[in-house]
Design a protein around this motif. Structure first.
Motif, PDB file in Angstrom:
ATOM      1  N   LYS A   1      -9.760   0.706  -4.660  1.00  0.00           N
ATOM      2  CA  LYS A   1      -8.475   0.090  -4.313  1.00  0.00           C
ATOM      3  C   LYS A   1      -8.720  -1.274  -3.682  1.00  0.00           C
ATOM      4  N   THR A   2      -7.898  -2.247  -4.067  1.00  0.00           N
ATOM      5  CA  THR A   2      -8.072  -3.599  -3.546  1.00  0.00           C
ATOM      6  C   THR A   2      -6.769  -4.249  -3.097  1.00  0.00           C
ATOM      7  N   LYS A   3      -5.622  -3.601  -3.375  1.00  0.00           N
ATOM      8  CA  LYS A   3      -4.327  -4.202  -3.069  1.00  0.00           C
ATOM      9  C   LYS A   3      -3.441  -3.234  -2.294  1.00  0.00           C
ATOM     10  N   CYS A   4      -2.519  -3.781  -1.535  1.00  0.00           N
ATOM     11  CA  CYS A   4      -1.601  -2.953  -0.749  1.00  0.00           C
ATOM     12  C   CYS A   4      -0.801  -2.000  -1.623  1.00  0.00           C
ATOM     13  N   GLY A   5      -0.427  -2.430  -2.802  1.00  0.00           N
ATOM     14  CA  GLY A   5       0.348  -1.589  -3.702  1.00  0.00           C
ATOM     15  C   GLY A   5      -0.393  -0.343  -4.155  1.00  0.00           C
ATOM     16  N   GLN A   6      -1.702  -0.322  -3.982  1.00  0.00           N
ATOM     17  CA  GLN A   6      -2.507   0.827  -4.371  1.00  0.00           C
ATOM     18  C   GLN A   6      -2.671   1.838  -3.234  1.00  0.00           C
ATOM     19  N   MET A   7      -2.323   1.427  -2.018  1.00  0.00           N
ATOM     20  CA  MET A   7      -2.472   2.302  -0.862  1.00  0.00           C
ATOM     21  C   MET A   7      -1.332   3.318  -0.830  1.00  0.00           C
ATOM     22  N   THR A   8      -1.652   4.530  -0.402  1.00  0.00           N
ATOM     23  CA  THR A   8      -0.629   5.569  -0.336  1.00  0.00           C
ATOM     24  C   THR A   8      -0.043   5.728   1.060  1.00  0.00           C
ATOM     25  N   SER A   9      -0.667   5.106   2.065  1.00  0.00           N
ATOM     26  CA  SER A   9      -0.166   5.213   3.438  1.00  0.00           C
ATOM     27  C   SER A   9      -0.706   4.058   4.272  1.00  0.00           C
ATOM     28  N   CYS A  10      -0.096   3.872   5.409  1.00  0.00           N
ATOM     29  CA  CYS A  10      -0.582   2.871   6.354  1.00  0.00           C
ATOM     30  C   CYS A  10      -1.980   3.253   6.843  1.00  0.00           C
ATOM     31  N   ALA A  11      -2.205   4.530   7.066  1.00  0.00           N
ATOM     32  CA  ALA A  11      -3.516   4.993   7.536  1.00  0.00           C
ATOM     33  C   ALA A  11      -4.605   4.657   6.524  1.00  0.00           C
ATOM     34  N   GLU A  12      -4.297   4.797   5.244  1.00  0.00           N
ATOM     35  CA  GLU A  12      -5.279   4.460   4.217  1.00  0.00           C
ATOM     36  C   GLU A  12      -5.549   2.960   4.209  1.00  0.00           C
ATOM     37  N   ALA A  13      -4.508   2.159   4.328  1.00  0.00           N
ATOM     38  CA  ALA A  13      -4.671   0.712   4.378  1.00  0.00           C
ATOM     39  C   ALA A  13      -5.505   0.308   5.591  1.00  0.00           C
ATOM     40  N   GLN A  14      -5.252   0.929   6.727  1.00  0.00           N
ATOM     41  CA  GLN A  14      -6.017   0.648   7.945  1.00  0.00           C
ATOM     42  C   GLN A  14      -7.484   1.030   7.744  1.00  0.00           C
ATOM     43  N   TYR A  15      -7.729   2.142   7.090  1.00  0.00           N
ATOM     44  CA  TYR A  15      -9.097   2.573   6.797  1.00  0.00           C
ATOM     45  C   TYR A  15      -9.809   1.523   5.936  1.00  0.00           C
ATOM     46  N   TYR A  16      -9.147   1.084   4.867  1.00  0.00           N
ATOM     47  CA  TYR A  16      -9.755   0.089   3.980  1.00  0.00           C
ATOM     48  C   TYR A  16     -10.016  -1.221   4.714  1.00  0.00           C
ATOM     49  N   LEU A  17      -9.142  -1.603   5.618  1.00  0.00           N
ATOM     50  CA  LEU A  17      -9.347  -2.824   6.385  1.00  0.00           C
ATOM     51  C   LEU A  17     -10.523  -2.663   7.352  1.00  0.00           C
ATOM     52  N   GLN A  18     -10.492  -1.604   8.153  1.00  0.00           N
ATOM     53  CA  GLN A  18     -11.486  -1.423   9.214  1.00  0.00           C
ATOM     54  C   GLN A  18     -12.843  -0.933   8.713  1.00  0.00           C
ATOM     55  N   GLN A  19     -12.861   0.042   7.832  1.00  0.00           N
ATOM     56  CA  GLN A  19     -14.109   0.669   7.424  1.00  0.00           C
ATOM     57  C   GLN A  19     -14.736   0.043   6.183  1.00  0.00           C
ATOM     58  N   CYS A  20     -13.909  -0.484   5.301  1.00  0.00           N
ATOM     59  CA  CYS A  20     -14.418  -1.031   4.041  1.00  0.00           C
ATOM     60  C   CYS A  20     -14.482  -2.552   4.050  1.00  0.00           C
ATOM     61  N   GLY A  21     -13.870  -3.164   5.066  1.00  0.00           N
ATOM     62  CA  GLY A  21     -13.910  -4.622   5.188  1.00  0.00           C
ATOM     63  C   GLY A  21     -13.024  -5.352   4.195  1.00  0.00           C
ATOM     64  N   LEU A  22     -11.987  -4.710   3.720  1.00  0.00           N
ATOM     65  CA  LEU A  22     -11.087  -5.317   2.747  1.00  0.00           C
ATOM     66  C   LEU A  22     -10.068  -6.186   3.479  1.00  0.00           C
ATOM     67  N   ARG A  23     -10.506  -7.359   3.884  1.00  0.00           N
ATOM     68  CA  ARG A  23      -9.702  -8.253   4.723  1.00  0.00           C
ATOM     69  C   ARG A  23      -8.461  -8.798   4.031  1.00  0.00           C
ATOM     70  N   ARG A  24      -8.437  -8.776   2.708  1.00  0.00           N
ATOM     71  CA  ARG A  24      -7.276  -9.306   2.002  1.00  0.00           C
ATOM     72  C   ARG A  24      -6.013  -8.507   2.296  1.00  0.00           C
ATOM     73  N   LEU A  25      -6.163  -7.287   2.838  1.00  0.00           N
ATOM     74  CA  LEU A  25      -5.002  -6.464   3.179  1.00  0.00           C
ATOM     75  C   LEU A  25      -4.272  -6.995   4.409  1.00  0.00           C
ATOM     76  N   ASP A  26      -4.958  -7.827   5.199  1.00  0.00           N
ATOM     77  CA  ASP A  26      -4.379  -8.403   6.415  1.00  0.00           C
ATOM     78  C   ASP A  26      -4.262  -9.908   6.241  1.00  0.00           C
ATOM     79  N   ARG A  27      -3.278 -10.319   5.490  1.00  0.00           N
ATOM     80  CA  ARG A  27      -3.147 -11.730   5.119  1.00  0.00           C
ATOM     81  C   ARG A  27      -2.949 -12.669   6.296  1.00  0.00           C
ATOM     82  N   ASP A  28      -2.237 -12.208   7.333  1.00  0.00           N
ATOM     83  CA  ASP A  28      -1.987 -13.110   8.471  1.00  0.00           C
ATOM     84  C   ASP A  28      -3.006 -12.949   9.595  1.00  0.00           C
TER      85      ASP A  28
END
Length: 72
Positions: free
Chosen positions: A34-61
């Motif tokens: 997964k690489t985009k917000c539209g692919q995430m199923t929850s906020c918790a999953e998005a937070q996991y991808y940001l914090q644990q996987c380093g997918l910084r594009r999820l936090d644009r601001d």
């Protein structure tokens, strides 16, 4: 980071992955695929991808909150 882990654990009723656990054992999530917000199923999953996987594009601001429309 510990308070975020606690918050995510409470939100998802699962364990929280640590930096030494990038595959998400106990969290229900894993890095990859997964690489985009539209692919995430929850906020918790998005937070996991940001914090644990380093997918910084999820936090644009850059405020630490990924996928703003999902994680308000």
């Amino acid at each position: 980071m510990k308070w975020m882990c606690f918050l995510l654990s409470a939100m998802t009723l699962t364990g929280c992955a640590t930096a030494g656990n990038p595959n998400g054992y106990g969290s229900g999530f894993s890095c990859g695929g997964k690489t985009k917000c539209g692919q995430m199923t929850s906020c918790a999953e998005a937070q996991y991808y940001l914090q644990q996987c380093g997918l910084r594009r999820l936090d644009r601001d850059g405020d630490g909150v990924p996928c703003e429309s999902m994680c308000r």
